[in-house]
Design a protein around this motif. Sequence first.
Motif, PDB file in Angstrom:
ATOM      1  N   LEU A 219       8.234 -21.005 -59.071  1.00 56.94           N
ATOM      2  CA  LEU A 219       9.365 -21.659 -58.404  1.00 56.94           C
ATOM      3  C   LEU A 219      10.538 -21.653 -59.375  1.00 56.94           C
ATOM      4  O   LEU A 219      10.451 -22.238 -60.464  1.00 56.94           O
ATOM      5  CB  LEU A 219       9.002 -23.099 -58.029  1.00 56.94           C
ATOM      6  N   PRO A 220      11.648 -20.977 -59.040  1.00 53.89           N
ATOM      7  CA  PRO A 220      12.786 -20.912 -59.957  1.00 53.89           C
ATOM      8  C   PRO A 220      13.323 -22.303 -60.290  1.00 53.89           C
ATOM      9  O   PRO A 220      13.244 -23.226 -59.472  1.00 53.89           O
ATOM     10  CB  PRO A 220      13.822 -20.094 -59.173  1.00 53.89           C
ATOM     11  N   GLU A 221      13.845 -22.434 -61.494  1.00 47.62           N
ATOM     12  CA  GLU A 221      14.455 -23.700 -61.901  1.00 47.62           C
ATOM     13  C   GLU A 221      15.701 -23.942 -61.045  1.00 47.62           C
ATOM     14  O   GLU A 221      16.556 -23.072 -60.928  1.00 47.62           O
ATOM     15  CB  GLU A 221      14.843 -23.654 -63.370  1.00 47.62           C
ATOM     16  N   PRO A 222      15.837 -25.123 -60.450  1.00 46.10           N
ATOM     17  CA  PRO A 222      17.016 -25.416 -59.626  1.00 46.10           C
ATOM     18  C   PRO A 222      18.181 -25.906 -60.476  1.00 46.10           C
ATOM     19  O   PRO A 222      18.062 -26.044 -61.703  1.00 46.10           O
ATOM     20  CB  PRO A 222      16.500 -26.523 -58.708  1.00 46.10           C
ATOM     21  N   GLU A 223      19.279 -26.166 -59.808  1.00 52.12           N
ATOM     22  CA  GLU A 223      20.421 -26.740 -60.504  1.00 52.12           C
ATOM     23  C   GLU A 223      20.086 -28.162 -60.947  1.00 52.12           C
ATOM     24  O   GLU A 223      19.171 -28.793 -60.424  1.00 52.12           O
ATOM     25  CB  GLU A 223      21.641 -26.779 -59.578  1.00 52.12           C
ATOM     26  N   ARG A 224      20.829 -28.628 -61.930  1.00 57.44           N
ATOM     27  CA  ARG A 224      20.662 -29.998 -62.395  1.00 57.44           C
ATOM     28  C   ARG A 224      21.938 -30.773 -62.120  1.00 57.44           C
ATOM     29  O   ARG A 224      23.043 -30.244 -62.205  1.00 57.44           O
ATOM     30  CB  ARG A 224      20.319 -30.044 -63.887  1.00 57.44           C
ATOM     31  N   GLY A 225      21.773 -32.032 -61.791  1.00 56.85           N
ATOM     32  CA  GLY A 225      22.917 -32.881 -61.508  1.00 56.85           C
ATOM     33  C   GLY A 225      23.582 -33.361 -62.788  1.00 56.85           C
ATOM     34  O   GLY A 225      23.186 -33.002 -63.901  1.00 56.85           O
ATOM     35  N   ALA A 226      24.588 -34.211 -62.613  1.00 52.43           N
ATOM     36  CA  ALA A 226      25.313 -34.730 -63.767  1.00 52.43           C
ATOM     37  C   ALA A 226      24.404 -35.552 -64.674  1.00 52.43           C
ATOM     38  O   ALA A 226      24.671 -35.689 -65.884  1.00 52.43           O
ATOM     39  CB  ALA A 226      26.497 -35.574 -63.288  1.00 52.43           C
ATOM     40  N   ASP A 227      23.341 -36.100 -64.114  1.00 52.65           N
ATOM     41  CA  ASP A 227      22.410 -36.900 -64.911  1.00 52.65           C
ATOM     42  C   ASP A 227      21.348 -36.048 -65.601  1.00 52.65           C
ATOM     43  O   ASP A 227      20.454 -36.575 -66.266  1.00 52.65           O
ATOM     44  CB  ASP A 227      21.729 -37.947 -64.031  1.00 52.65           C
ATOM     45  N   GLY A 228      21.444 -34.727 -65.462  1.00 52.31           N
ATOM     46  CA  GLY A 228      20.495 -33.829 -66.116  1.00 52.31           C
ATOM     47  C   GLY A 228      19.201 -33.623 -65.368  1.00 52.31           C
ATOM     48  O   GLY A 228      18.324 -32.893 -65.833  1.00 52.31           O
ATOM     49  N   ARG A 229      19.057 -34.223 -64.210  1.00 53.41           N
ATOM     50  CA  ARG A 229      17.823 -34.094 -63.449  1.00 53.41           C
ATOM     51  C   ARG A 229      17.918 -32.945 -62.444  1.00 53.41           C
ATOM     52  O   ARG A 229      18.993 -32.596 -61.983  1.00 53.41           O
ATOM     53  CB  ARG A 229      17.528 -35.403 -62.709  1.00 53.41           C
ATOM     54  N   ARG A 230      16.756 -32.386 -62.141  1.00 52.92           N
ATOM     55  CA  ARG A 230      16.716 -31.266 -61.207  1.00 52.92           C
ATOM     56  C   ARG A 230      17.141 -31.715 -59.815  1.00 52.92           C
ATOM     57  O   ARG A 230      16.837 -32.816 -59.373  1.00 52.92           O
ATOM     58  CB  ARG A 230      15.307 -30.673 -61.145  1.00 52.92           C
ATOM     59  N   ARG A 231      17.842 -30.806 -59.131  1.00 47.67           N
ATOM     60  CA  ARG A 231      18.235 -31.032 -57.748  1.00 47.67           C
ATOM     61  C   ARG A 231      17.752 -29.841 -56.916  1.00 47.67           C
ATOM     62  O   ARG A 231      17.962 -28.677 -57.293  1.00 47.67           O
ATOM     63  CB  ARG A 231      19.757 -31.172 -57.616  1.00 47.67           C
TER      64      ARG A 231
END
Length: 278
Positions: free
Chosen positions: A36-48
């Motif tokens: 599963l490809p790594e998704p984008e991360r939000g401003a808090d550094g968590r995956r989205r």
Amino acid sequence: MQPSFTSPRQVKIGDAAAFAGTTPRAIRHYHEIGLLPEPERGADGRRRYGHDDMIRLLWIRRMADAGIRLDDMRAAFDEDQDIEQGLEGLDRALAAREAEIARQRATVQRLRAVGSPLGLLSDLVVGLLGTLPPGALRRSDLEALLVTERVLGPLGAAVQATSFVVLATHPGLRAEEERLDAAEAALDDGVDPDDPVVEEIARRRCAHLQAIDRIARATGLDEQVDALFDTYEDPDEGEEREMSAFEAFTKMPYDFSPARTRCLQRSGELLGQSLADR
């Protein structure tokens, strides 16, 4: 006024896991192995996770539910790979798993039928020993068979099993076996390898093994084993074993003294000579 609902464009890993019916830990593992490809991360550094991420995650879960291994799932997502080739590979993998499950179920059935750890050994050994009355086999007998199967395989253990059949049905030979075991164990108490008692015990052991062999031949046990050699098909045939028989034996931690080791070696030499002269 009816409230309006809007679905989020991206969700956190906990929400993604809950929707797909898995766990955040499993999703992180999918990332680690590249499934599963790594998704984008939000401003808090968590995956989205977006829509495409969720669709792929759902397909992963469906394949996992179908029993497809994680390593085999990559083929289904590889657009450069021929789909038929990928399906053939998946089918072979599932067939191998099916065969393994069949072997495991057969072992469980042997355990239920035999009612002792003997059922964990090969069907060849169980076939020879399974009809013996309860208590006829010692714990050390089962341990010896377990080691022999690891080193020499089921056929080697089947040969050894004939000796235990003879011992279990001939109390006099069983008593002599126990006396010899005690005498050999006593060699670990600082006995010199050149002490005449070593040669004496080795000759007694050889004579004992010859007596067992005579009974095995007289009762047809040797013919049963010969028939096994003619009909048995090793399920691992053609596959490279993890180690040779010699390597496996040298890795088993036996704490024998030089005198006891010499006794075992000498009894083997004497038995080999007697077989050659027969």
